[in-house]
Design a protein around this motif. Structure first.
Motif, PDB file in Angstrom:
ATOM      1  N   GLY A  82     -22.497   6.732  28.997  1.00 31.27           N
ATOM      2  CA  GLY A  82     -22.423   7.090  27.591  1.00 31.27           C
ATOM      3  C   GLY A  82     -21.091   6.681  27.000  1.00 31.27           C
ATOM      4  N   GLU A  83     -20.962   6.893  25.723  1.00 28.47           N
ATOM      5  CA  GLU A  83     -19.719   6.550  25.038  1.00 28.47           C
ATOM      6  C   GLU A  83     -18.600   7.498  25.415  1.00 28.47           C
ATOM      7  N   VAL A  84     -17.397   6.943  25.466  1.00 30.44           N
ATOM      8  CA  VAL A  84     -16.185   7.742  25.631  1.00 30.44           C
ATOM      9  C   VAL A  84     -15.372   7.550  24.362  1.00 30.44           C
ATOM     10  N   ARG A  85     -15.057   8.639  23.699  1.00 30.87           N
ATOM     11  CA  ARG A  85     -14.254   8.600  22.478  1.00 30.87           C
ATOM     12  C   ARG A  85     -13.045   9.511  22.644  1.00 30.87           C
ATOM     13  N   VAL A  86     -11.940   9.073  22.084  1.00 31.60           N
ATOM     14  CA  VAL A  86     -10.685   9.816  22.159  1.00 31.60           C
ATOM     15  C   VAL A  86     -10.001   9.763  20.794  1.00 31.60           C
ATOM     16  N   MET A  87      -9.045  10.646  20.583  1.00 30.42           N
ATOM     17  CA  MET A  87      -8.224  10.609  19.373  1.00 30.42           C
ATOM     18  C   MET A  87      -6.872   9.985  19.727  1.00 30.42           C
ATOM     19  N   LEU A  88      -6.501   8.967  18.972  1.00 29.11           N
ATOM     20  CA  LEU A  88      -5.209   8.303  19.143  1.00 29.11           C
ATOM     21  C   LEU A  88      -4.254   8.768  18.061  1.00 29.11           C
ATOM     22  N   THR A  89      -3.010   8.971  18.435  1.00 28.22           N
ATOM     23  CA  THR A  89      -1.954   9.188  17.467  1.00 28.22           C
ATOM     24  C   THR A  89      -1.190   7.871  17.370  1.00 28.22           C
ATOM     25  N   LEU A  90      -1.088   7.354  16.158  1.00 27.14           N
ATOM     26  CA  LEU A  90      -0.449   6.065  15.923  1.00 27.14           C
ATOM     27  C   LEU A  90       0.739   6.254  14.996  1.00 27.14           C
ATOM     28  N   ALA A  91       1.762   5.431  15.195  1.00 25.19           N
ATOM     29  CA  ALA A  91       2.932   5.478  14.321  1.00 25.19           C
ATOM     30  C   ALA A  91       3.474   4.068  14.142  1.00 25.19           C
ATOM     31  N   ASN A  92       4.189   3.874  13.043  1.00 28.60           N
ATOM     32  CA  ASN A  92       4.865   2.620  12.767  1.00 28.60           C
ATOM     33  C   ASN A  92       6.171   2.624  13.558  1.00 28.60           C
ATOM     34  N   ASP A 104      12.162   3.412  14.825  1.00 34.14           N
ATOM     35  CA  ASP A 104      13.444   2.770  15.120  1.00 34.14           C
ATOM     36  C   ASP A 104      14.478   3.115  14.051  1.00 34.14           C
ATOM     37  N   MET A 105      14.049   3.139  12.799  1.00 34.25           N
ATOM     38  CA  MET A 105      14.976   3.491  11.725  1.00 34.25           C
ATOM     39  C   MET A 105      15.427   4.950  11.838  1.00 34.25           C
ATOM     40  N   VAL A 106      14.545   5.831  12.303  1.00 34.72           N
ATOM     41  CA  VAL A 106      14.940   7.225  12.555  1.00 34.72           C
ATOM     42  C   VAL A 106      16.006   7.263  13.639  1.00 34.72           C
ATOM     43  N   ALA A 107      15.794   6.517  14.715  1.00 33.40           N
ATOM     44  CA  ALA A 107      16.745   6.496  15.829  1.00 33.40           C
ATOM     45  C   ALA A 107      18.115   5.973  15.385  1.00 33.40           C
ATOM     46  N   ASP A 155      10.425  12.888   9.087  1.00 37.24           N
ATOM     47  CA  ASP A 155       9.212  13.165   8.315  1.00 37.24           C
ATOM     48  C   ASP A 155       8.752  11.966   7.475  1.00 37.24           C
ATOM     49  N   GLN A 156       9.533  10.886   7.472  1.00 33.13           N
ATOM     50  CA  GLN A 156       9.166   9.688   6.721  1.00 33.13           C
ATOM     51  C   GLN A 156       8.458   8.639   7.590  1.00 33.13           C
ATOM     52  N   VAL A 157       8.333   8.913   8.884  1.00 32.80           N
ATOM     53  CA  VAL A 157       7.635   7.980   9.773  1.00 32.80           C
ATOM     54  C   VAL A 157       6.154   7.978   9.393  1.00 32.80           C
ATOM     55  N   ARG A 158       5.623   6.789   9.159  1.00 30.76           N
ATOM     56  CA  ARG A 158       4.197   6.666   8.830  1.00 30.76           C
ATOM     57  C   ARG A 158       3.385   6.837  10.106  1.00 30.76           C
ATOM     58  N   LYS A 159       2.462   7.819  10.079  1.00 31.01           N
ATOM     59  CA  LYS A 159       1.638   8.162  11.234  1.00 31.01           C
ATOM     60  C   LYS A 159       0.180   8.294  10.815  1.00 31.01           C
ATOM     61  N   ALA A 160      -0.690   8.211  11.809  1.00 31.19           N
ATOM     62  CA  ALA A 160      -2.123   8.411  11.561  1.00 31.19           C
ATOM     63  C   ALA A 160      -2.785   8.849  12.854  1.00 31.19           C
ATOM     64  N   GLU A 161      -3.850   9.597  12.709  1.00 33.04           N
ATOM     65  CA  GLU A 161      -4.715   9.913  13.839  1.00 33.04           C
ATOM     66  C   GLU A 161      -6.037   9.226  13.578  1.00 33.04           C
ATOM     67  N   ASP A 187      -3.027  -0.546   7.128  1.00 36.76           N
ATOM     68  CA  ASP A 187      -2.387  -0.458   5.808  1.00 36.76           C
ATOM     69  C   ASP A 187      -1.652   0.870   5.639  1.00 36.76           C
ATOM     70  N   GLN A 188      -2.275   1.955   6.076  1.00 38.63           N
ATOM     71  CA  GLN A 188      -1.646   3.279   5.980  1.00 38.63           C
ATOM     72  C   GLN A 188      -0.334   3.318   6.753  1.00 38.63           C
ATOM     73  N   LEU A 189      -0.312   2.653   7.916  1.00 41.80           N
ATOM     74  CA  LEU A 189       0.891   2.636   8.755  1.00 41.80           C
ATOM     75  C   LEU A 189       1.913   1.598   8.289  1.00 41.80           C
ATOM     76  N   GLY A 190       1.504   0.686   7.426  1.00 40.45           N
ATOM     77  CA  GLY A 190       2.417  -0.358   6.964  1.00 40.45           C
ATOM     78  C   GLY A 190       2.775  -1.339   8.062  1.00 40.45           C
ATOM     79  N   LEU A 191       1.813  -1.680   8.932  1.00 37.82           N
ATOM     80  CA  LEU A 191       2.084  -2.571  10.060  1.00 37.82           C
ATOM     81  C   LEU A 191       2.243  -4.010   9.592  1.00 37.82           C
ATOM     82  N   ARG A 192       3.143  -4.721  10.250  1.00 38.71           N
ATOM     83  CA  ARG A 192       3.486  -6.087   9.875  1.00 38.71           C
ATOM     84  C   ARG A 192       2.472  -7.082  10.419  1.00 38.71           C
TER      85      ARG A 192
END
Length: 139
Positions: free
Chosen positions: A2-12, A17-20, A27-33, A53-58
């Motif tokens: 059967g299908e295996v589905r998971v939730m990913l946490t993604l960030a730009n 790096d700019m936070v570091a 709190d300005q890091v663009r993230k998505a689940e 697009d939400q994450l602003g990926l290059r």
């Protein structure tokens, strides 16, 4: 199986790096689940255009792809996405599939995160030899 589905946490990663470097607040890091279908027949991470697009990926460029139905085409590749799953993180690029509403998690991220598919329980499990962190093969 059967299908295996998971939730990913993604960030730009550029935001992280700019936070570091003290140039951006955490709190300005663009993230998505996003829900991801684990696809052992796929090679890489595939994201919906809306998430990229939400994450602003290059945009890195375009690449040739072959779909499960044997069609061939071109798709955009974006870079700098930080993927977190089951307490494991990795930086990678991703193919973009505008028609998808969910992500695909293919072999490259599964290998890098050192996660195995348990087809009976329909879930991902950490490599039993390295339950706390990914184990990489080196020579």
């Amino acid at each position: 199986m059967g299908e295996v589905r998971v939730m990913l946490t993604l960030a730009n990663f550029s935001d992280e790096d700019m936070v570091a470097r003290g140039l951006l607040r955490p709190d300005q890091v663009r993230k998505a689940e996003v829900e991801a279908l684990v696809d052992t027949g796929a090679t890489r991470l595939v994201l919906p255009r809306s998430i990229a697009d939400q994450l602003g990926l290059r945009l890195l460029g375009r690449m040739s792809v072959r779909y499960a139905d044997e069609r061939k085409g071109l798709c955009d590749i974006v870079g700098g996405v930080m993927v977190e799953l089951m307490g494991r993180r990795m930086l990678m690029d991703a193919a973009i599939e505008p028609a998808k509403s969910y992500a695909l998690l293919g072999q490259i991220p599964l290998e890098a995160l050192d996660l195995w598919v348990d087809p009976i329980a329909r879930r991902l499990v950490p490599n039993p030899e390295s339950p706390d962190a990914p184990l990489s093969e080196m020579q």
